[in-house]
Design an enzyme around this catalytic site. Structure first.
Site, short mmCIF file in Angstrom:
data_model
loop_
_atom_site.label_atom_id
_atom_site.label_comp_id
_atom_site.label_asym_id
_atom_site.label_seq_id
_atom_site.Cartn_x
_atom_site.Cartn_y
_atom_site.Cartn_z
N SER A 1 -4.28 34.65 0.61
CA SER A 1 -3.42 34.87 1.79
C SER A 1 -4.13 35.70 2.86
O SER A 1 -4.09 35.35 4.05
CB SER A 1 -2.10 35.50 1.38
OG SER A 1 -2.32 36.68 0.66
N HIS B 1 -0.93 32.38 -6.81
CA HIS B 1 -1.00 33.62 -5.99
C HIS B 1 0.39 34.25 -5.99
O HIS B 1 0.93 34.56 -7.05
CB HIS B 1 -1.51 33.22 -4.61
CG HIS B 1 -1.96 34.34 -3.72
ND1 HIS B 1 -2.17 35.63 -4.15
CD2 HIS B 1 -2.25 34.37 -2.38
CE1 HIS B 1 -2.57 36.38 -3.14
NE2 HIS B 1 -2.61 35.65 -2.05
N1 CMX Z 1 -3.19 31.68 -18.47
C1 CMX Z 1 -3.93 30.64 -18.92
N2 CMX Z 1 -5.21 30.41 -18.53
C2 CMX Z 1 -5.75 31.29 -17.68
C3 CMX Z 1 -5.05 32.42 -17.20
C4 CMX Z 1 -3.71 32.58 -17.61
N3 CMX Z 1 -2.94 33.58 -17.15
N4 CMX Z 1 -5.86 33.11 -16.37
C5 CMX Z 1 -7.04 32.44 -16.34
N5 CMX Z 1 -6.96 31.33 -17.11
C6 CMX Z 1 -7.95 30.29 -17.30
C7 CMX Z 1 -8.22 29.62 -15.94
O1 CMX Z 1 -7.23 28.65 -15.66
C8 CMX Z 1 -9.60 29.05 -16.14
O2 CMX Z 1 -9.52 27.87 -16.89
P1 CMX Z 1 -10.41 26.58 -16.47
O3 CMX Z 1 -11.80 27.10 -16.31
O4 CMX Z 1 -10.21 25.66 -17.60
O5 CMX Z 1 -9.84 26.11 -15.18
C9 CMX Z 1 -10.25 30.12 -17.02
O6 CMX Z 1 -9.20 30.86 -17.65
C10 CMX Z 1 -11.13 31.08 -16.26
O7 CMX Z 1 -10.39 31.61 -15.18
P2 CMX Z 1 -10.65 33.10 -14.66
O8 CMX Z 1 -12.05 33.19 -14.15
O9 CMX Z 1 -10.25 34.08 -15.70
O10 CMX Z 1 -9.59 33.24 -13.50
P3 CMX Z 1 -9.68 32.75 -11.98
O11 CMX Z 1 -10.35 33.82 -11.20
O12 CMX Z 1 -10.20 31.37 -11.88
O13 CMX Z 1 -8.13 32.69 -11.61
C11 CMX Z 1 -5.90 33.48 -11.55
C12 CMX Z 1 -7.37 33.87 -11.43
C13 CMX Z 1 -5.05 34.68 -11.14
C14 CMX Z 1 -5.61 32.32 -10.58
C15 CMX Z 1 -5.60 33.07 -13.01
O14 CMX Z 1 -5.83 34.16 -13.85
C16 CMX Z 1 -4.18 32.54 -13.20
O15 CMX Z 1 -3.94 31.36 -13.00
N6 CMX Z 1 -3.20 33.46 -13.62
C17 CMX Z 1 -1.82 33.05 -13.75
C18 CMX Z 1 -1.14 33.00 -12.39
C19 CMX Z 1 -0.97 34.40 -11.79
O16 CMX Z 1 -0.52 35.32 -12.44
N7 CMX Z 1 -1.31 34.53 -10.49
C20 CMX Z 1 -1.09 35.77 -9.73
C21 CMX Z 1 -2.38 36.55 -9.49
C22 CMX Z 1 -2.13 37.76 -8.61
C23 CMX Z 1 -1.88 37.33 -7.21
O17 CMX Z 1 -2.82 36.85 -6.54
O18 CMX Z 1 -0.76 37.40 -6.74
#
Ligand code: CMX
Length: 436
Positions: free
Chosen positions: A233, A263
């Site tokens: 954002s 997000h």
């Molecule tokens: N549940 C399941 N899988 C998850 C996960 C979770 N909470 N967090 C990360 N992963 C997975 C990713 O989907 C990714 O899988 P692939 O490589 O197969 O696509 C893998 O773990 C590696 O990801 P990462 O490097 O740990 O995380 P990213 O930086 O790519 O993504 C985020 C970060 C927040 C998008 C991710 O942790 C997520 O989807 N969390 C759940 C949604 C959430 O809580 N979002 C809010 C974040 C805070 C905000 O911005 O408001």
């Protein structure tokens, strides 16, 4: 507002001097390299931006200027807005002045009231919120003065500040109107100049008269206000503003990014997640039941909302600040109890998931924020991202004011194609596709 402007100007001048020195002495010094993985992986970990309003330390969380969360969590949102823009907290007089400005600017134009009332009820509140901000765009003082050819470059930031004050002042009124007219189907409650900005929002929502609800709303606004420059954002809003699109355009754009489930929408998804747990197991699920539920979700290919982060590598200190609030004010809330149990269960599961690929198995702010709002009576959880958005607008505004004060140019990184990348790798004598 002269003192506020002077303090922002002082900050811009200090930062500007530092930048002049860095450019004069080190313009071509490399600060890092870009790997193929970063190019193809959402630029994760790539140092490619400067943002002076706040900084996220992977292990200590959000810092605004030099202040960590415990040092500003008990401040008023107005004080934190001041801190983001001026790099220092306001004195008592400066705070009173800012509060007066916000009160003075809070009134919505009549056409916006008509617009809000005519929005279809079925729209997501975040869509309504973003549309309302866009609908105010013609009010931008920056736009009016720019179009009249009256502005020099060195004045841009002052007009951004003017627009920011007008916008931030109106956000609680707009958001509360959306909540009451479209979600509660009730009449809006008037703005009260005698209340501070956060208490006004709490009061205009009209769901809970307890003083601790106003305290929660203030805390919510303070904790979500900014999270450095690279999150979806903030980055979107800054990119849009870098084309000199005014703050209303930039804010609406940033909010549209915040509306995504990875997000800001995660707070709404988290509450739905907890409700699904309670529907299945009752309001006091066992840790074994939660363990099963979380594993089922992962098996179905869904992410666990509220867990993980692109930058943080520990439990989000914003989560901890909300937990402390919950322990003080509503320790027996079944929702809070389930959040606590999930905190006990989820990290262990995520650590083992996808062969340890989850970079941060710990909770972020969204894992708990909605729980507290729900406890106090904001039961329409598709409104939670709007609450996040009101607060995050502080950061959008402050980042753009500072960036324009520093004369930062339009943002335009270079993109390449697969073919370009393959040719580049060939030139580095890397094994080609067919050789693998
Ligand atoms: N549940 C399941 N899988 C998850 C996960 C979770 N909470 N967090 C990360 N992963 C997975 C990713 O989907 C990714 O899988 P692939 O490589 O197969 O696509 C893998 O773990 C590696 O990801 P990462 O490097 O740990 O995380 P990213 O930086 O790519 O993504 C985020 C970060 C927040 C998008 C991710 O942790 C997520 O989807 N969390 C759940 C949604 C959430 O809580 N979002 C809010 C974040 C805070 C905000 O911005 O408001």
């Amino acid at each position: 507002m002269e003192q506020f402007k002077n303090n922002v100007k002082k900050r811009i001048d200090i930062l500007g001097k530092e930048i002049s020195w860095m450019l004069a002495e080190h313009a071509d010094t490399a600060v890092g390299e870009v790997s193929v993985k970063q190019l193809l992986g959402g630029m994760r970990g790539l140092t490619a931006l400067v943002c002076n309003t706040s900084f996220v330390d992977p292990y200590r969380g959000l810092f605004i200027s030099d202040y960590a969360i415990p040092e500003f969590a008990d401040k008023l949102p107005e004080e934190v807005f001041y801190l983001l823009c001026a790099g220092k907290f306001p004195s008592e007089t400066e705070l009173a002045e800012l509060q007066e400005e916000f009160s003075f600017r809070a009134e919505l134009p009549e056409y916006l009231w008509t617009f809000i009332r005519q929005l279809p009820h079925h729209l997501h509140p975040m869509t309504m919120f973003s549309l309302c901000i866009l609908a105010l765009e013609g009010q931008s003082v920056f736009k009016q003065r720019y179009e009249a050819g009256e502005l020099t470059k060195s004045e841009y930031w002052e007009l951004m500040l003017e627009d920011a004050l007008n916008l931030v002042a109106k956000l609680p009124v707009i958001a509360a109107a959306i909540y009451r007219i479209h979600l509660l189907r009730e009449e809006p409650i008037d703005y009260r100049p005698s209340l501070d900005w956060g208490a006004n929002l709490a009061n205009m929502l009209g769901v809970n008269p307890e003083l601790s609800f106003a305290e929660l709303v203030r805390l919510y606004m303070v904790l979500h206000c900014d999270h450095e420059g690279g999150n979806v954002s903030a980055f979107t809003s800054r990119v849009v503003n870098s084309a000199l699109s005014n703050l209303y355009y930039a804010t609406s754009a940033g909010l549209n990014g915040l509306a995504g489930p990875l997000h800001g929408l995660a707070n709404q998804v988290c509450l739905k997640f907890i409700r699904a747990i309670h529907e299945r197991f009752g309001e006091s699920p066992s840790t074994d039941q939660l363990d099963d539920f979380v594993k089922e979700e992962l098996k179905a290919g869904r992410v666990i909302p509220g867990y993980g982060h692109a930058v943080l590598r520990v439990t989000d200190p914003r989560f901890t600040a909300f937990m402390e609030f919950g322990n003080r004010h509503c320790p027996n809330s079944p929702y809070l109890q389930t959040v606590k149990k999930l905190y006990y269960v989820v990290p262990t599961i995520l650590k083992a998931y996808k062969a340890g690929k989850v970079a941060n198995p710990y909770p972020n702010v969204d894992a708990i924020s909605g729980t507290l709002l729900y406890h106090y009576g904001i039961t329409h959880f598709d409104f939670y991202t709007v609450m996040f958005g009101i607060s995050r607008t502080f950061g959008f505004c402050a980042q753009s004011i500072i960036a324009l004060g520093l004369n930062q140019p339009i943002i335009r990184p270079k993109s390449v194609t697969n073919n370009w990348l393959k040719e580049f790798l060939k030139s580095k004598n890397a094994p080609s596709e067919t050789e693998e």
